[in-house]
Design a protein around this motif. Structure first.
Motif, short mmCIF file in Angstrom:
data_model
loop_
_atom_site.label_atom_id
_atom_site.label_comp_id
_atom_site.label_asym_id
_atom_site.label_seq_id
_atom_site.Cartn_x
_atom_site.Cartn_y
_atom_site.Cartn_z
N LYS A 1 0.64 -1.11 0.14
CA LYS A 1 -0.04 -0.04 0.02
C LYS A 1 0.91 1.27 0.05
O LYS A 1 0.36 2.40 -0.44
CB LYS A 1 -0.92 -0.11 1.39
N ASP A 2 2.01 1.25 0.50
CA ASP A 2 2.89 2.32 0.49
C ASP A 2 4.15 2.35 -0.46
O ASP A 2 5.38 2.60 0.02
CB ASP A 2 3.33 2.59 1.95
N LYS A 3 4.23 1.57 -1.66
CA LYS A 3 5.56 1.36 -2.27
C LYS A 3 6.05 2.56 -2.74
O LYS A 3 5.31 3.45 -3.03
CB LYS A 3 5.07 0.29 -3.31
N GLU A 4 7.33 2.63 -2.66
CA GLU A 4 7.97 3.62 -3.09
C GLU A 4 9.07 3.43 -4.31
O GLU A 4 9.27 2.27 -4.60
CB GLU A 4 8.76 4.29 -2.00
N GLU A 5 9.31 4.59 -5.11
CA GLU A 5 10.36 4.38 -6.18
C GLU A 5 11.48 5.17 -5.70
O GLU A 5 11.14 6.53 -6.13
CB GLU A 5 9.53 4.46 -7.54
N SER A 6 12.75 4.68 -5.95
CA SER A 6 13.78 5.70 -5.73
C SER A 6 14.20 6.48 -6.95
O SER A 6 13.74 5.90 -8.09
CB SER A 6 14.85 4.81 -5.09
N ASP A 7 14.97 7.33 -6.90
CA ASP A 7 15.44 8.01 -8.17
C ASP A 7 15.85 7.09 -9.19
O ASP A 7 15.91 7.21 -10.18
CB ASP A 7 16.21 9.26 -7.78
N ILE A 8 16.93 6.34 -8.43
CA ILE A 8 17.74 5.33 -9.20
C ILE A 8 16.89 4.27 -9.83
O ILE A 8 17.34 3.95 -11.05
CB ILE A 8 18.96 4.67 -8.39
N GLN A 9 15.89 3.90 -9.44
CA GLN A 9 14.76 3.08 -10.04
C GLN A 9 14.12 3.56 -10.85
O GLN A 9 13.85 3.03 -12.14
CB GLN A 9 13.95 2.31 -8.79
N ALA A 10 13.69 4.84 -10.88
CA ALA A 10 13.03 5.60 -11.88
C ALA A 10 13.91 5.86 -12.97
O ALA A 10 13.38 5.53 -14.21
CB ALA A 10 12.41 6.76 -11.19
#
Length: 260
Positions: free
Chosen positions: A94-103
């Motif tokens: 429910k609170d997944k995040e995407e780091s800058d390097i992943q993006a």
């Protein structure tokens, strides 16, 4: 399906998806208690490692983590693989995040795929294999028909070295299932090149090399940088080994013998 009903990932009808937090996922990060996230969905791989075609270790390396990018990279037929993942489904994050390097990486991968930069030409690999076999034959004939002179031996060794180096890179692509559309054909060519031309185990290479790509240059997870009994790398390992007085090499001189 009833009004408002929705099939969950595990296939049961009339059940809304269960939600878990990333903190929940991170808690399951050990052998025998392993969760990982793929595309926002969480899967329990605690008891499934021994059945995983890529081996249990590669799953363990991502225990408690987001394995989306590695999963996409290692699996060509994703719809087929998802059939085996359904029984392992735990819930959605429910609170997944995407780091800058992943993006950045995912944007790069999308660009590469859209421009077909990963599309291979099987004919090239067939011709490439043919020239490797030709080099092997040339070296054999050179030594057989020119006798055992030093010149013929050195020249033959040089030709074999080029052929073996080329075979090493060729088997790499077959091992990644990236040459032919068919996994079976890729496996056949991989066994042929690494097993018969290089006299090594394709299974050994796969289990080792996939770990390298899953966690490149991460100590204790990437076997390609597990060289502590020859070299000490990074900031942590040299200090810890010095405190424990481990190892037997003259590490203070490793900059001089590194080229070997």
């Amino acid at each position: 399906m009833g009004k408002g009903g929705k099939a969950s990932e595990n296939g049961s009808a009339f059940m809304p998806p269960k939600y878990v937090s990333m903190d929940d996922v991170r808690e399951h990060n050990r052998k025998g208690d392993s969760w990982l996230m793929i595309e926002g969905k969480v899967y329990d791989t605690s008891r499934w490692g021994s059945k995983h075609p890529g081996g249990a270790k590669i799953l363990g390396h991502y225990a408690g983590e987001d394995a989306t990018d590695a999963w996409k990279a290692f699996h060509n037929d994703k719809d087929f693989v998802k059939k085996f993942m359904k029984p392992l489904y735990v819930g959605d994050v429910k609170d997944k995040e995407e780091s800058d390097i992943q993006a950045d990486f995912r944007a790069l991968r999308k660009h590469v795929e859209e421009n077909e930069l990963l599309k291979t030409k099987p004919l090239f690999y067939v011709l490439h294999l043919g020239h490797i076999i030709l080099l092997e034959i040339m070296a054999y004939c050179l030594i057989s028909y020119m006798g055992g002179s030093t010149a013929s031996f050195v020249l033959g060794a040089m030709i074999l070295a080029v052929g073996q180096a080329q075979a090493g890179w060729s088997q790499h692509d077959y091992g990644h299932m990236s040459v032919f559309p068919s996994h079976k054909i890729n496996h056949i060519f991989h066994h042929l090149v690494i097993g018969h031309l290089k006299a090594a185990s394709s299974h050994w290479w796969n289990f080792r090399h996939f770990q390298h790509h899953a966690k490149p240059n991460v100590l204790k997870k990437d076997p390609d940088v597990d060289v502590a009994y020859l070299f000490l790398l990074g900031d942590y390992v040299p200090k810890s080994w010095a405190e424990k007085k481990k190892g037997f090499m003259p590490y203070q001189l490793q900059s001089n013998y590194w080229f070997l």
